[in-house]
Each structure stands twice: as C-alpha cells, then as structure tokens.
Design an enzyme around this catalytic site. Structure first.
Site, PDB file in Angstrom:
ATOM      1  N   GLY A  13       0.843  -1.189   0.000  1.00 24.56           N
ATOM      2  CA  GLY A  13       0.000   0.000   0.000  1.00 24.56           C
ATOM      3  C   GLY A  13       0.875   1.234   0.000  1.00 24.56           C
ATOM      4  CG  ASN A  38       0.723  -6.280  -2.285  1.00 23.12           C
ATOM      5  OD1 ASN A  38       0.387  -5.761  -1.228  1.00 23.12           O
ATOM      6  ND2 ASN A  38       0.041  -6.100  -3.400  1.00 23.12           N
ATOM      7  CE  LYS A  39      -6.186 -11.471  -1.163  1.00 21.33           C
ATOM      8  NZ  LYS A  39      -7.398 -11.083  -0.393  1.00 21.33           N
ATOM      9  CD  GLU A 170     -12.423  11.810  -2.409  1.00 26.20           C
ATOM     10  OE1 GLU A 170     -11.773  12.833  -2.664  1.00 26.20           O
ATOM     11  OE2 GLU A 170     -11.907  10.667  -2.323  1.00 26.20           O
ATOM     12  CG  ASP A 297      -5.253   1.917   6.636  1.00 19.23           C
ATOM     13  OD1 ASP A 297      -5.105   3.150   6.672  1.00 19.23           O
ATOM     14  OD2 ASP A 297      -5.809   1.324   5.690  1.00 19.23           O
ATOM     15  CB  ALA A 313      -3.214   8.233   0.838  1.00 19.42           C
TER      16      ALA A 313
END
Length: 397
Positions: A13, A38-39, A170, A297, A313
């Site tokens: 991320g 990473n997945k 958004e 996060d 972010a």
C-alpha cells in the site's frame, strides 16, 4: 563475514511501497536483503477507487504493476498472502511458504470497521480494493437491469452509502454523476433513483471546515443525494438498512464506508492494539519490538493535540519515507529520525469538476479545488513512478 540483514515489508500500500522505493534508493547493493510481500502483483491507488466503483473510470487506471516500480536487483517481490506473523521467531508465515527477517515492516492496510452493527459484514459492500470496486460497479449496473424486469422493485434503484467521511462523500459524488447515464442506458426515469448518505456523526466530513462541509452538501444535494446526518445505522439486512430513528430504507445496495480498523493479523501476532492499530513510538516502531516498524492503517500516531491522526494516504506516504530512513539507520548503526506528520493540505472531490479543500489556512472549493485534487494525485504518480507513470496514468486523474 557478517550476514546481510534481511528486511521484509508486508503490504504494498502507500506506506509499504514508499518504504520499498526509498530503501531501493538509499541502500547500496548487498547492504540488505529486502523482500516486499503483497497479495496482488499490483499497487492500487486507494484515493482513486471511488471512481471505478461508481463506474466513472476504469479500474485499470487505479492500479500499477509492482514490478514496474521496483528494481528487482535490490527488491525481491513475493506475491502471496500473509497468514501469520511470529515475532518470537522473527518469521512471517505465508500461504505458500515462510520468510525469516531481521527487520519487519507491517503495512498490511486496513479492514472495514463495522462497530458491531448487525448485518453490515454480511450484507454491505466496501470500497477497499480493485476487486471490491469492480464488484460494486457491476452490481449497480445489474440493479438497473433487474429493475427493467421488475418495475415495481424500486429498492433496486435505491442506493445507501453508510458513512460521510472522505470515501463516502467522494463515492456519492461520482455515483450521482453516473446515474443520469445509467438511466439513459437502461431507459429508467431518473426520478425513481434514490441515493442516501447516512452518517452517525453530527456532520458530514467530520473535522472539515464547516463552511466547506455546507458547500459540499449543497453540491451533492443538488445532484440528488439525500443526507441522513446524526443518524446511525442500527442494522443492515438483505432488504436494506434500519436506522436508529426508526426509519427503514429498502435497498438492494448498501455500501459501507463508515470506518477502518487495522489488519487483524496485527492483533493475532500479539501486538497491543486498538481496533487493530498499534500506537507506534516516535520512530514508527511497535512498542517492545525495536526491529518491527508499522506504517499506514495499522499504525496509530498521536498528534500534538493528543488526538490520533486519521489513517490517510498522506500520513502513510510520510511514514514510508521515515520508516526507510530508520531502517537504513538501524542497519548502519546511525541515529534514527523521529516521525512528525506535516499536513500538505486536504482535498475531497465531489464529482466531476467539483471539490473542496484546505491548503494551509486557505479554503478552496469548486473548479480550482478539483484541479488541486488532480495535481495531488499526479504528484503521487510522479513520486512512485516518475514521468513515465505520469504520462501513462495522469490523464485519468
């Protein structure tokens, strides 16, 4: 000869990818063995996901191949899912193997926080990955198609978005822009389509300037959004949502954007956490673990006003820079850098050509705020991929 230290980064991320790219830049060859796990084999731009979710942009524009960002001579990439973190053994268990580490960076992202609301986990959708937004887009289009077969079922044309934070606001801005085209494509009367935004807090966009919040709600109301502010969702069922004020909104589409918690693997690993988030020290390390850094996060950083910063972010990117510097410092036995979050401004889009924002002490809204939002997104593309990525993706932002 001493063994080369092993650094394992979990998650690509914002925090994880920036950490990896900074290490790639600052470390010498053979100074450390760096592995990024990473997945998926791509990094996705979370702040852009609301657009493909609503169908106003293609999901491909929100993702970037990891192998096109990293130098494979400096960073090993492993596509796999993390199953367990064993700090006592300095090992990470993957679904198809095991990695040992000397230094660990946890940037596994977040999971939806349902606050114990019955039925949310089972019946609501979430804007949290490329796959989830693709599902939301296809689901919305399918509701219009189903309505044409069952014209009495107006719940097919009723959309409920839980949460009026950044993601919720958004998304409904983009959804409101998309609905006229969907109505045209499926020959549906626009007056039959209902979009509700439900927020338990006393205001939309909590913490935002009240004048800008009023502007945002006015813009979205004119686009057809109905706000239910200071109204909690009591339960989410297969037929809709039960509100705390007694109203039941019949809907086949509930999208939950009302909260994020850290990845459950953090708590399962034994770290002391609050809703999956660890209160890291000034160097972004987990308390009691000088070799474990947590970004994004899963980390909890307290502001000078003694309040936790929201997991954005922007903060994850800044954490990635400092995390990489402190990993280099740890390896070279030099001083570490304290993390201090510096806000560069905040902008929320409200659909095409509309946004609100705060930069320093200046408030911006409308067209110029929308242009600022684009500049912020393009700047991020430049940070991770330079001019080639800006030229490839920038026109879509």
């Amino acid at each position: 000869m001493s063994r080369i230290p092993r650094i394992v980064i979990l998650g690509a991320g914002y925090g994880g990818i920036i950490t990896a790219l900074r290490l790639q830049k600052e470390l010498n060859y053979n100074e450390a063995d760096v592995t990024l796990v990473n997945k998926h084999d791509y990094h996705y731009i979370t702040t852009h996901l609301h657009m493909p979710a609503a169908g106003t942009d293609h999901f491909e524009n929100a993702r970037v191949s990891i192998l096109k960002l990293i130098d494979e001579f400096k960073i090993d990439f492993v596509k796999s899912t993390v199953v367990q973190i064993r700090t006592q053994d300095k090992k990470v268990i993957l679904e198809d193997g095991t990695l040992s580490y000397d230094y660990l960076v946890i940037g596994l992202g977040g999971e939806p926080e349902t606050f114990g609301i019955p039925g949310l986990l089972e019946n609501a959708m979430n804007i949290r990955s490329i796959n989830t937004v693709r599902h939301i887009k296809e689901h919305i289009e399918y509701q219009f198609a189903k309505y044409k077969k069952e014209p009495r079922r107006t719940d097919y044309l009723t959309f409920v978005v839980g949460g009026a934070g950044f993601t919720g606001i958004e998304f409904i801005g983009e959804l409101a822009d998309r609905i006229p085209q969907l109505c045209k494509d499926f020959d549906v009367d626009p007056a039959l389509v209902k979009v509700y935004n439900v927020e338990a807090a006393p205001t939309a966009l909590p913490g935002f300037d009240p004048e800008l919040v009023e502007y945002a709600m006015d813009v979205l109301t004119k686009k057809g959004v109905t706000f239910k502010i200071a109204t909690a969702i009591k339960e989410c069922t297969t037929d809709g949502v039960q509100l705390a004020d007694g109203e039941f909104i019949k809907s086949q589409t509930v999208i939950w954007t009302g909260g994020i918690r850290g990845n459950r693997l953090i708590e399962e690993a034994g770290f002391e956490a609050m809703r999956g988030r660890v209160k890291v020290d000034e160097f972004l390390r987990a308390p009691g673990h000088e070799n474990v850094f947590i970004v994004g996060d899963g980390s909890l950083v307290i502001s000078p006003e003694n309040r936790p910063y929201p997991p954005t972010a922007q903060i994850a990117m800044q954490q990635g820079v400092v995390c990489a510097q402190n990993l280099v410092g740890s390896i070279r036995n030099t001083s570490l850098k304290q993390f201090e979050y510096k806000s560069k401004g905040t902008v929320a889009s409200l659909g095409k050509g509309e946004a609100i924002g705060v930069v320093g002490d200046k408030k911006v809204k409308g067209f110029w705020a929308a242009q600022l939002k684009k500049m912020i997104d393009i700047r991020y593309l430049f940070i991770i991929g330079g001019i080639p990525l800006v030229l490839k993706k920038g026109k879509f932002f």
